[in-house]
Design a protein around this motif. Structure first.
Motif, PDB file in Angstrom:
ATOM      1  N   PHE A 192      55.271  73.503  50.044  1.00  0.00           N
ATOM      2  CA  PHE A 192      56.369  73.338  50.996  1.00  0.00           C
ATOM      3  C   PHE A 192      57.597  74.165  50.636  1.00  0.00           C
ATOM      4  N   ALA A 193      57.526  74.932  49.552  1.00  0.00           N
ATOM      5  CA  ALA A 193      58.698  75.637  49.039  1.00  0.00           C
ATOM      6  C   ALA A 193      59.363  76.522  50.090  1.00  0.00           C
ATOM      7  N   ARG A 194      58.583  77.167  50.939  1.00  0.00           N
ATOM      8  CA  ARG A 194      59.154  78.083  51.935  1.00  0.00           C
ATOM      9  C   ARG A 194      59.141  77.498  53.341  1.00  0.00           C
ATOM     10  N   LYS A 195      58.825  76.222  53.477  1.00  0.00           N
ATOM     11  CA  LYS A 195      58.786  75.592  54.799  1.00  0.00           C
ATOM     12  C   LYS A 195      60.072  74.811  55.031  1.00  0.00           C
ATOM     13  N   ASP A 196      60.572  74.864  56.261  1.00  0.00           N
ATOM     14  CA  ASP A 196      61.804  74.150  56.579  1.00  0.00           C
ATOM     15  C   ASP A 196      61.640  73.411  57.908  1.00  0.00           C
ATOM     16  N   ASP A 197      61.947  74.044  59.020  1.00  0.00           N
ATOM     17  CA  ASP A 197      61.808  73.377  60.313  1.00  0.00           C
ATOM     18  C   ASP A 197      60.377  72.864  60.485  1.00  0.00           C
ATOM     19  N   GLY A 198      60.269  71.596  60.881  1.00  0.00           N
ATOM     20  CA  GLY A 198      58.968  70.990  61.091  1.00  0.00           C
ATOM     21  C   GLY A 198      58.270  70.516  59.839  1.00  0.00           C
ATOM     22  N   ALA A 220      59.619  62.960  64.731  1.00  0.00           N
ATOM     23  CA  ALA A 220      60.816  63.153  65.560  1.00  0.00           C
ATOM     24  C   ALA A 220      60.988  61.996  66.539  1.00  0.00           C
ATOM     25  N   THR A 221      59.898  61.337  66.875  1.00  0.00           N
ATOM     26  CA  THR A 221      59.945  60.162  67.753  1.00  0.00           C
ATOM     27  C   THR A 221      60.821  59.067  67.157  1.00  0.00           C
ATOM     28  N   PHE A 222      60.856  58.953  65.828  1.00  0.00           N
ATOM     29  CA  PHE A 222      61.691  57.931  65.192  1.00  0.00           C
ATOM     30  C   PHE A 222      63.173  58.161  65.494  1.00  0.00           C
ATOM     31  N   VAL A 223      63.596  59.419  65.582  1.00  0.00           N
ATOM     32  CA  VAL A 223      64.992  59.731  65.895  1.00  0.00           C
ATOM     33  C   VAL A 223      65.322  59.230  67.303  1.00  0.00           C
ATOM     34  N   GLU A 224      64.447  59.514  68.242  1.00  0.00           N
ATOM     35  CA  GLU A 224      64.659  59.077  69.623  1.00  0.00           C
ATOM     36  C   GLU A 224      64.718  57.550  69.705  1.00  0.00           C
ATOM     37  N   ARG A 225      63.815  56.877  69.005  1.00  0.00           N
ATOM     38  CA  ARG A 225      63.792  55.407  69.023  1.00  0.00           C
ATOM     39  C   ARG A 225      65.063  54.838  68.401  1.00  0.00           C
ATOM     40  N   GLU A 246      72.391  65.713  61.881  1.00  0.00           N
ATOM     41  CA  GLU A 246      72.664  65.057  63.152  1.00  0.00           C
ATOM     42  C   GLU A 246      71.343  65.035  63.930  1.00  0.00           C
ATOM     43  N   PRO A 247      71.223  64.192  64.977  1.00  0.00           N
ATOM     44  CA  PRO A 247      69.934  63.977  65.627  1.00  0.00           C
ATOM     45  C   PRO A 247      69.221  65.224  66.158  1.00  0.00           C
ATOM     46  N   VAL A 248      69.920  66.162  66.772  1.00  0.00           N
ATOM     47  CA  VAL A 248      69.252  67.354  67.305  1.00  0.00           C
ATOM     48  C   VAL A 248      68.606  68.149  66.170  1.00  0.00           C
ATOM     49  N   ALA A 249      69.348  68.359  65.086  1.00  0.00           N
ATOM     50  CA  ALA A 249      68.801  69.085  63.935  1.00  0.00           C
ATOM     51  C   ALA A 249      67.690  68.281  63.272  1.00  0.00           C
ATOM     52  N   ALA A 250      67.834  66.960  63.200  1.00  0.00           N
ATOM     53  CA  ALA A 250      66.810  66.116  62.578  1.00  0.00           C
ATOM     54  C   ALA A 250      65.478  66.252  63.317  1.00  0.00           C
ATOM     55  N   ARG A 251      65.512  66.249  64.638  1.00  0.00           N
ATOM     56  CA  ARG A 251      64.268  66.403  65.405  1.00  0.00           C
ATOM     57  C   ARG A 251      63.611  67.760  65.119  1.00  0.00           C
ATOM     58  N   ARG A 252      64.396  68.800  64.916  1.00  0.00           N
ATOM     59  CA  ARG A 252      63.867  70.131  64.613  1.00  0.00           C
ATOM     60  C   ARG A 252      63.280  70.177  63.193  1.00  0.00           C
ATOM     61  N   LYS A 253      63.933  69.505  62.237  1.00  0.00           N
ATOM     62  CA  LYS A 253      63.496  69.538  60.845  1.00  0.00           C
ATOM     63  C   LYS A 253      62.250  68.694  60.591  1.00  0.00           C
ATOM     64  N   LEU A 254      62.148  67.557  61.285  1.00  0.00           N
ATOM     65  CA  LEU A 254      61.068  66.608  61.026  1.00  0.00           C
ATOM     66  C   LEU A 254      59.701  67.106  61.481  1.00  0.00           C
ATOM     67  N   LEU A 255      58.665  66.572  60.814  1.00  0.00           N
ATOM     68  CA  LEU A 255      57.311  66.733  61.322  1.00  0.00           C
ATOM     69  C   LEU A 255      57.316  66.268  62.775  1.00  0.00           C
ATOM     70  N   GLU A 277      74.214  60.483  61.713  1.00  0.00           N
ATOM     71  CA  GLU A 277      73.572  61.383  60.759  1.00  0.00           C
ATOM     72  C   GLU A 277      72.396  60.656  60.116  1.00  0.00           C
ATOM     73  N   LEU A 278      71.280  61.373  59.925  1.00  0.00           N
ATOM     74  CA  LEU A 278      70.036  60.786  59.424  1.00  0.00           C
ATOM     75  C   LEU A 278      69.645  61.456  58.109  1.00  0.00           C
ATOM     76  N   LEU A 279      69.229  60.658  57.138  1.00  0.00           N
ATOM     77  CA  LEU A 279      68.807  61.185  55.842  1.00  0.00           C
ATOM     78  C   LEU A 279      67.326  61.548  55.904  1.00  0.00           C
ATOM     79  N   LEU A 280      67.029  62.833  55.731  1.00  0.00           N
ATOM     80  CA  LEU A 280      65.649  63.309  55.730  1.00  0.00           C
ATOM     81  C   LEU A 280      65.314  63.865  54.349  1.00  0.00           C
ATOM     82  N   ALA A 281      64.005  63.911  54.077  1.00  0.00           N
ATOM     83  CA  ALA A 281      63.512  64.355  52.774  1.00  0.00           C
ATOM     84  C   ALA A 281      62.632  65.587  52.939  1.00  0.00           C
TER      85      ALA A 281
END
Length: 157
Positions: free
Chosen positions: A32-38, A144-149, A131-140, A21-25
């Motif tokens: 950004f109030a209405r932005k989520d994925d990406g 998302a490359t950081f998750v893969e690395r 979890e990693p799949v969701a983290a890649r979807r949520k991140l800019l 599990e990865l901590l994202l901000a």
């Protein structure tokens, strides 16, 4: 001669529960109030002129989350270039925190636009573990490359 790309540095906290599990901000403020994925990011911030990127990453993590990481092993995740040209350098570390205990620093901007009224907003309005799949979807996209690395590094003997 072109403008020098801005440089940011940040830390990616991870924990192992049922799996990784990865901590994202999530960035604060009205844009950004209405932005989520990406739209999510690792806790990061600008590297000041002459500042060591790792020192900047530690400082920014603590300022943006209120969580103190202390001394722990850090795993270099390298750099990515975001769409706007900013270079982000990241490290990962194993840790845990209560996302509801977030205490972020703030920034000020004119809001609503052209109103002349200045308002303060938290730099980060929430953090969460993914979890990693969701983290890649949520991140800019670039981050998302950081998750893969991280996954590759943790899978290595």
């Amino acid at each position: 001669m072109g403008a020098v790309a801005k440089s940011s540095a940040g830390l990616l906290m991870f924990r192992r529960r049922e799996g990784l599990e990865l901590l994202l901000a999530h960035p604060g403020g009205p844009l950004f109030a209405r932005k989520d994925d990406g739209a999510w990011t690792i806790p990061k911030g600008l590297v000041e002129p002459g500042e060591d990127p790792l020192s900047a990453a530690r400082r920014e993590f603590e300022e943006e989350t209120g969580f103190v990481i202390g001394s722990c092993p850090l795993l270099a995740l390298g750099q990515v270039r975001q769409r706007g040209g900013k270079i982000v350098t990241a490290w990962a570390f194993e840790g845990d925190c209560d996302p509801s205990a977030l205490v972020s620093n703030t920034f000020e901007m004119v809001w609503p636009p052209r109103s002349g009224r200045r308002q303060r907003f938290p730099e980060i309005d929430r953090v969460a573990f993914f979890e990693p799949v969701a983290a890649r979807r949520k991140l800019l996209e670039a981050q998302a490359t950081f998750v893969e690395r991280l996954e590759r590094a943790l899978a290595s003997p």
